[in-house]
Design an enzyme around this catalytic site. Structure first.
Site, PDB file in Angstrom:
ATOM      1  N   GLY A  14       0.835  -1.204   0.000  1.00 55.15           N
ATOM      2  CA  GLY A  14       0.000   0.000   0.000  1.00 55.15           C
ATOM      3  C   GLY A  14       0.869   1.253   0.000  1.00 55.15           C
ATOM      4  O   GLY A  14       0.576   2.231   0.672  1.00 55.15           O
ATOM      5  N   ARG A  17       0.039   5.541  -1.953  1.00 52.22           N
ATOM      6  CA  ARG A  17      -0.609   6.738  -1.406  1.00 52.22           C
ATOM      7  C   ARG A  17      -0.522   6.696   0.121  1.00 52.22           C
ATOM      8  O   ARG A  17      -0.214   5.666   0.698  1.00 52.22           O
ATOM      9  CB  ARG A  17      -2.093   6.784  -1.797  1.00 52.22           C
ATOM     10  N   VAL A  65      -3.285  -7.183  -1.237  1.00 53.42           N
ATOM     11  CA  VAL A  65      -2.787  -7.991  -0.110  1.00 53.42           C
ATOM     12  C   VAL A  65      -3.892  -8.818   0.536  1.00 53.42           C
ATOM     13  O   VAL A  65      -3.615  -9.750   1.286  1.00 53.42           O
ATOM     14  CB  VAL A  65      -2.083  -7.133   0.983  1.00 53.42           C
ATOM     15  N   ASN A  91       1.913  -2.305   5.431  1.00 60.02           N
ATOM     16  CA  ASN A  91       1.143  -1.087   5.684  1.00 60.02           C
ATOM     17  C   ASN A  91      -0.301  -1.167   5.203  1.00 60.02           C
ATOM     18  O   ASN A  91      -1.192  -0.604   5.829  1.00 60.02           O
ATOM     19  CB  ASN A  91       1.859   0.082   5.001  1.00 60.02           C
ATOM     20  N   TYR A 156     -12.102  -4.246  12.608  1.00 60.11           N
ATOM     21  CA  TYR A 156     -10.807  -3.552  12.499  1.00 60.11           C
ATOM     22  C   TYR A 156     -10.027  -3.679  13.805  1.00 60.11           C
ATOM     23  O   TYR A 156      -8.832  -4.001  13.804  1.00 60.11           O
ATOM     24  CB  TYR A 156     -11.085  -2.087  12.164  1.00 60.11           C
ATOM     25  N   LYS A 160      -6.385  -5.552  13.960  1.00 56.61           N
ATOM     26  CA  LYS A 160      -5.173  -4.811  14.325  1.00 56.61           C
ATOM     27  C   LYS A 160      -4.580  -5.336  15.636  1.00 56.61           C
ATOM     28  O   LYS A 160      -3.353  -5.385  15.787  1.00 56.61           O
ATOM     29  CB  LYS A 160      -5.481  -3.309  14.424  1.00 56.61           C
ATOM     30  N   ILE A 189      -4.679  10.238  11.129  1.00 59.22           N
ATOM     31  CA  ILE A 189      -3.741  10.967  10.264  1.00 59.22           C
ATOM     32  C   ILE A 189      -4.423  11.259   8.927  1.00 59.22           C
ATOM     33  O   ILE A 189      -4.929  10.346   8.261  1.00 59.22           O
ATOM     34  CB  ILE A 189      -2.448  10.142  10.054  1.00 59.22           C
TER      35      ILE A 189
HETATM   36  N1  LIG Z   1      -4.711   7.213   8.254  1.00 56.48           N
HETATM   37  C1  LIG Z   1      -4.983   6.953   9.512  1.00 56.48           C
HETATM   38  O1  LIG Z   1      -5.512   7.804  10.244  1.00 56.48           O
HETATM   39  C2  LIG Z   1      -4.654   5.608  10.117  1.00 56.48           C
HETATM   40  C3  LIG Z   1      -4.820   5.449  11.501  1.00 56.48           C
HETATM   41  C4  LIG Z   1      -4.504   4.225  12.071  1.00 56.48           C
HETATM   42  C5  LIG Z   1      -4.017   3.202  11.296  1.00 56.48           C
HETATM   43  N2  LIG Z   1      -3.872   3.375   9.954  1.00 56.48           N
HETATM   44  C6  LIG Z   1      -3.378   2.251   9.175  1.00 56.48           C
HETATM   45  O2  LIG Z   1      -2.310   2.691   8.371  1.00 56.48           O
HETATM   46  C7  LIG Z   1      -2.305   1.992   7.126  1.00 56.48           C
HETATM   47  C8  LIG Z   1      -2.338   2.977   5.971  1.00 56.48           C
HETATM   48  O3  LIG Z   1      -3.406   3.856   6.149  1.00 56.48           O
HETATM   49  P1  LIG Z   1      -3.797   4.936   5.054  1.00 56.48           P
HETATM   50  O4  LIG Z   1      -4.671   5.933   5.712  1.00 56.48           O
HETATM   51  O5  LIG Z   1      -2.595   5.389   4.325  1.00 56.48           O
HETATM   52  O6  LIG Z   1      -4.725   3.999   4.138  1.00 56.48           O
HETATM   53  P2  LIG Z   1      -5.282   4.234   2.657  1.00 56.48           P
HETATM   54  O7  LIG Z   1      -5.411   5.663   2.350  1.00 56.48           O
HETATM   55  O8  LIG Z   1      -6.493   3.396   2.530  1.00 56.48           O
HETATM   56  O9  LIG Z   1      -4.090   3.527   1.875  1.00 56.48           O
HETATM   57  C9  LIG Z   1      -3.923   3.703   0.616  1.00 56.48           C
HETATM   58  C10 LIG Z   1      -2.783   2.845   0.078  1.00 56.48           C
HETATM   59  O10 LIG Z   1      -2.989   1.438   0.292  1.00 56.48           O
HETATM   60  C11 LIG Z   1      -3.218   0.795  -0.983  1.00 56.48           C
HETATM   61  N3  LIG Z   1      -4.159  -0.288  -0.758  1.00 56.48           N
HETATM   62  C12 LIG Z   1      -5.418  -0.218  -0.285  1.00 56.48           C
HETATM   63  N4  LIG Z   1      -5.963  -1.450  -0.222  1.00 56.48           N
HETATM   64  C13 LIG Z   1      -5.017  -2.311  -0.682  1.00 56.48           C
HETATM   65  C14 LIG Z   1      -4.981  -3.707  -0.853  1.00 56.48           C
HETATM   66  N5  LIG Z   1      -6.029  -4.481  -0.567  1.00 56.48           N
HETATM   67  N6  LIG Z   1      -3.842  -4.272  -1.343  1.00 56.48           N
HETATM   68  C15 LIG Z   1      -2.765  -3.510  -1.653  1.00 56.48           C
HETATM   69  N7  LIG Z   1      -2.756  -2.169  -1.503  1.00 56.48           N
HETATM   70  C16 LIG Z   1      -3.872  -1.581  -1.017  1.00 56.48           C
HETATM   71  C17 LIG Z   1      -3.702   1.940  -1.866  1.00 56.48           C
HETATM   72  O11 LIG Z   1      -3.535   1.722  -3.242  1.00 56.48           O
HETATM   73  P3  LIG Z   1      -4.752   1.167  -4.156  1.00 56.48           P
HETATM   74  O12 LIG Z   1      -6.008   1.827  -3.669  1.00 56.48           O
HETATM   75  O13 LIG Z   1      -4.364   1.527  -5.537  1.00 56.48           O
HETATM   76  O14 LIG Z   1      -4.746  -0.302  -3.897  1.00 56.48           O
HETATM   77  C18 LIG Z   1      -2.764   3.043  -1.397  1.00 56.48           C
HETATM   78  O15 LIG Z   1      -1.458   2.859  -1.853  1.00 56.48           O
HETATM   79  C19 LIG Z   1      -3.514   1.041   7.182  1.00 56.48           C
HETATM   80  O16 LIG Z   1      -3.115  -0.219   7.622  1.00 56.48           O
HETATM   81  C20 LIG Z   1      -4.414   1.688   8.219  1.00 56.48           C
HETATM   82  O17 LIG Z   1      -5.285   0.767   8.841  1.00 56.48           O
HETATM   83  C21 LIG Z   1      -4.175   4.551   9.351  1.00 56.48           C
END
Ligand SMILES: NC(=O)c1ccc[n+]([C@@H]2O[C@H](COP(=O)([O-])OP(=O)(O)OC[C@H]3O[C@@H](n4cnc5c(N)ncnc54)[C@H](OP(=O)(O)O)[C@@H]3O)[C@@H](O)[C@H]2O)c1
Length: 258
Positions: A14, A17, A65, A91, A156, A160, A189
């Site tokens: 991931g 982005r 994934v 990630n 979730y 996690k 975030i």
């Molecule tokens: N942002 C927050 O506030 C936050 C807080 C706590 C934990 N987290 C954790 O941090 C991680 C990243 O969060 P994020 O906010 O950056 O998430 P996001 O915006 O949903 O992530 C986007 C990235 O993940 C890829 N992606 C999504 N689903 C995928 C899949 N099934 N297989 C492969 N790639 C995939 C997307 O590309 P494509 O769409 O092209 O596949 C993109 O590169 C996650 O595990 C999330 O649970 C985030």
């Protein structure tokens, strides 16, 4: 501070982005060759170009994934394109089902584990033999504050929490092999195209202001840059005594004292 990881090979799932992209950029700035995966070719290509602009090698691999049949091919593509993985950042993840225990289907509950746990688990198993053999490796699993304490939805939170548990267990197994395994628990975030950006755009202003007032002690959502730098630090030589930890990065958002 020299992090001492120039020339290593990393995979960030991931990584096209959001938080994954920031982690990939922080590693590339340290001279790490970075592979990223995602489901969309266009965003992969764009981010690979940004990573290469740091003078490192980079490839983007189409892989979901949550789809078990993609995982081995992803691992092979990275090893073939950049070399064996020294640094694995699991990630990719997120919420799949928002219903509570009374309403969530077992299939939706399991799908959340497919996305947040099983793909990353298998990637760890595939990457570990090389790490052990060379006596050096770093695995960093992106969890959530909701894997450490109550919050979010049951699917979730459960997935996690399991990821944090698997991290701890793997760290105990691999410590003597020079393979360090840690998780990171981010709070809320915001980034371009992410769920918190959508929340701020789509919800009425009072709802957003109330959320910030009640949940975010710094009075704002987090930015991805500190998360990216934390990943690079945990991947580094400098983090050589950190393993089995779950490091919170949330601006004081979570309530747990441990
Ligand atoms: N942002 C927050 O506030 C936050 C807080 C706590 C934990 N987290 C954790 O941090 C991680 C990243 O969060 P994020 O906010 O950056 O998430 P996001 O915006 O949903 O992530 C986007 C990235 O993940 C890829 N992606 C999504 N689903 C995928 C899949 N099934 N297989 C492969 N790639 C995939 C997307 O590309 P494509 O769409 O092209 O596949 C993109 O590169 C996650 O595990 C999330 O649970 C985030």
């Amino acid at each position: 501070m020299d992090l001492g990881i120039k020339g290593k090979v990393a995979l960030v799932t991931g990584g096209s982005r959001g938080l994954g992209k920031q982690a990939a950029l922080s590693l590339a700035r340290e001279g790490v060759d970075v592979a990223i995966c995602g489901r969309t070719q266009e965003t992969l290509d764009k981010t690979v170009a940004e990573l290469k602009a740091n003078g490192v090698n980079s490839i983007g691999v189409i892989a979901d994934v949550a789809n078990q049949s993609d995982i081995k091919a992803l691992h092979e593509a990275v090893v073939g394109g950049l070399g064996p993985i020294d640094i694995l950042v699991n990630n990719a993840g997120g919420s799949q089902a928002r219903e509570d225990i009374t309403a969530v289907s077992l299939d939706a509950y399991k799908a959340t584990f497919d996305l947040n746990l099983y793909g990353g688990f298998e990637l760890m198993q595939l990457a570990i033999p090389h790490m052990r053999e060379q006596g050096w490796g770093r695995i960093i699993n992106i969890a959530s504050i909701y894997g450490r304490e109550w919050g979010g939805n049951i699917s979730y939170m459960s997935a996690k929490a399991a990821l944090i548990a698997a991290t701890k267990h793997a760290a105990q197994t691999l410590g003597k092999d020079g393979v360090l395994v840690n998780s990171i628990a981010p709070g809320s975030i915001s980034h371009e195209g992410g769920s918190w950006e959508r929340f701020q755009r789509d919800q009425p202003r009072e709802v957003v202001e109330d959320f910030i007032k009640n949940n975010l002690p710094m009075g704002k959502f987090g930015d991805p840059e500190p998360l990216g730098d934390l990943v690079a630090f945990l991947a580094s030589e400098r983090a050589s005594l950190i393993s089995g930890s779950c490091i919170v990065i949330d601006g004081g958002q979570s309530h747990s004292m441990i």
